[in-house]
Scaffold this motif. Structure first.
Motif: not given
Length: 541
Positions: A96-101, A154-158, A162-163, A180-190
């Motif tokens: 797997x590859x992980x990325x960030x700023x 923050x979801x993958x790839x961040x 991985x947690x 699986x639902x959270x990755x499709x939501x905005x921060x506020x929605x989560x």
């Protein structure tokens, strides 16, 4: 055997020993693990094309030779290989590859490969963190597959993504909302969905960056008070026990004339926080939730490397994740003055209590990074600890290295970022310095001290508010993470002090020193301010 099965089959003592036994090591035993794993990694890394791009045909046979032959590295040294994901050059196949700023305004991302061995180590150490977050003393913990954890990551790839993957393979802890639902939501929605589900199912764990956890906690309190989306009126399926708890909590809050807090509704078993500036939020988070957060350290390149214990008094580094080297503060300063200077490093058994160090890592289990300057500074809080009976060094996170200003774990502002923002703005700024400061509310800010071109203030061509507004716009333009400070956390981190014309020239003339633009020592800023005096020359936004 999965961790969930171990909880049913084995006594707590055996589970504690497997995951948290590193806390019983003395420094000699700790270094034996470090040295053994580094020797394995040296063989893998030296034989790879990536390793040979540094070694040029050499093959170190000892740890001493490895440290002598391999220079200290930064991400620039790996970028061509890793950003192109040239896996054939790596010591082991990544799964797997992980990325960030990487650096706002200059480099969009940095990517890091994780091998199967790295992921297994990460998984074990995350479980150790989960255990320790619930412990009040050695050997005691409270973890169940029926527990739920509020999702503020923050979801993958961040890397934080991985947690839940690591935990999901080992124990059926529920994430609120499901990953699986959270990755499709905005921060506020989560936040809203997680809170709604928490009212129905309960919340036993909370994990997030300190700054994000604080924002989420305030949001939870507001929703519980009925201050968001008409509060609870639209919620259905809340258990009778939770409704009763909510009613009692609101009554108590009214009597005490205070806002509802998450601790009035939920009783956390464990609270974990990661990222920078956690010390700014831990007291407030403890007040909100009734439990002190346990700090851990994890990063894109090294994965999870350290955790606090039940004492919440410094982090211990896992011995099986990376080989640790430390650049002493005096060596860091020499390197800042002369970029060609190669700083001296010390090892875990050579650090001194009270001293500050920049962390240098070599990743085990086929990792790509060797003698890597990850960019973080720690203070050694002690070599032993009577409270938790440890005999290995523990550390407190200080901040990023002085060439980078990180605000609340969101930004990596560099000299390039600020210079670029000034250029794009077209503002007549003659000179500047910038540093990270903490305000009365203990929140971090990016404080710029600027000198305008002669005559600009006299003819009112620019005002303080225009200066702040323009620079803020261009920081957001060149650094998406800077935008998130406002968008997600509601923070405006920029503060500006305008100095009298000629201040920088006078300083250079009187001190014969050059001024470092980024994060100068506080004494340099104070020298500038003293040069201004109290004659009305300083204007703060």
């Amino acid at each position: 055997m999965r961790f969930e099965e171990k909880l049913k089959e084995f006594p707590k003592e055996a589970i504690w020993s497997e995951y948290c036994g590193f806390l019983d090591l003395d420094i000699r035993e700790y270094m034996q693990i470090q040295n053994r794993l580094l020797k394995e990694q040296i063989r893998l890394w030296s034989s790879s094309s990536l390793g040979q791009s540094f070694l040029k045909g050499k093959f170190p046979g000892t740890i001493e030779e490895f440290r002598a032959m391999v220079p200290l590295t930064t991400y620039d040294d790996y970028a061509d290989v890793l950003l192109a994901r040239r896996k054939e050059m790596l010591p082991e196949e990544p799964v797997i590859w992980i990325q960030t700023t990487w650096e706002g305004g200059k480099h969009p991302i940095k990517a890091a490969p994780y091998t199967q061995g790295m992921l297994k180590t990460y998984q074990n150490n995350v479980l150790a963190c989960l255990i320790l977050s619930t412990s009040s003393k050695k050997g005691e913990f409270d973890v169940s597959a029926a527990d739920n954890i509020l999702y503020a990551l923050a979801p993958l790839p961040y890397p934080t993504g991985l947690f839940p993957v690591a935990l999901g393979d080992e124990i059926g802890i529920g994430f609120l909302p499901p990953v699986k639902d959270a990755v499709e939501m905005s921060f506020k929605e989560r936040n809203v969905k997680g809170f709604q589900m928490g009212l129905k199912k309960g919340i036993e764990f909370f994990f997030g960056m300190g700054s994000v956890a604080y924002y989420v906690s305030l949001s939870v309190a507001a929703m519980g008070s009925g201050g968001s989306s008409k509060g609870l009126k639209k919620l259905a399926g809340i258990s009778p026990s939770m409704l009763l708890r909510l009613a009692k909590a609101k009554k108590i809050c009214k009597e005490e004339n205070r806002q509802l807090k998450p601790k009035d509704l939920f009783q956390l078993k464990g609270f974990m926080c990661a990222g920078t500036d956690n010390r700014c939020y831990k007291d407030d988070l403890e007040d909100l939730w009734g439990i002190r957060p346990m700090e851990l350290f994890a990063g894109t390149e090294p994965s999870c490397i350290g955790t606090e214990t039940w004492t919440r008094n410094g982090m211990y580094f896992f011995p099986d994740t990376c080989f640790y080297e430390f650049i002493p503060e005096a060596e860091m300063e020499k390197n800042m003055e002369d970029s060609t200077y190669q700083p001296r490093t010390v090892l875990m058994d050579e650090v001194q209590e009270g001293e500050k160090y920049e962390l240098v890592l070599t990743i085990f289990k086929g990792g790509a990074f060797a003698r890597y300057r990850v960019g973080d500074v720690y203070r050694c809080a002690g070599l032993t600890n009577k409270e938790d009976e440890t005999k290995i060094p523990r550390f407190q996170y200080v901040d990023r290295v002085s060439s980078i200003i990180d605000i609340a774990g969101f930004t990596r502002i560099s000299e390039y970022s600020i210079t670029r923002a000034i250029e794009l703005s077209g503002l007549p700024i003659k000179d500047w310095i910038a540093q990270k400061e903490y305000k009365d509310n203990r929140r971090p800010v990016l404080h710029m001290y600027v000198e305008m071109e002669a005559g600009c203030l006299a003819n009112h061509a620019v005002s303080q508010m225009i200066l702040k507004e323009h620079l803020g716009i261009y920081f957001k333009y060149i650094d998406e993470d800077y935008q998130d400070l406002k968008k997600i956390l509601g923070m405006d981190p920029l503060e500006i002090t305008i100095l009298k014309c000629g201040t920088f020239d006078r300083y250079r003339l009187e001190t014969e020193k050059n001024i470092r633009h980024m994060s100068p020592p506080a004494r340099e800023v104070q020298d500038l301010l003293r040069a201004e005096g109290d004659k009305g020359g300083i204007r703060r936004v």
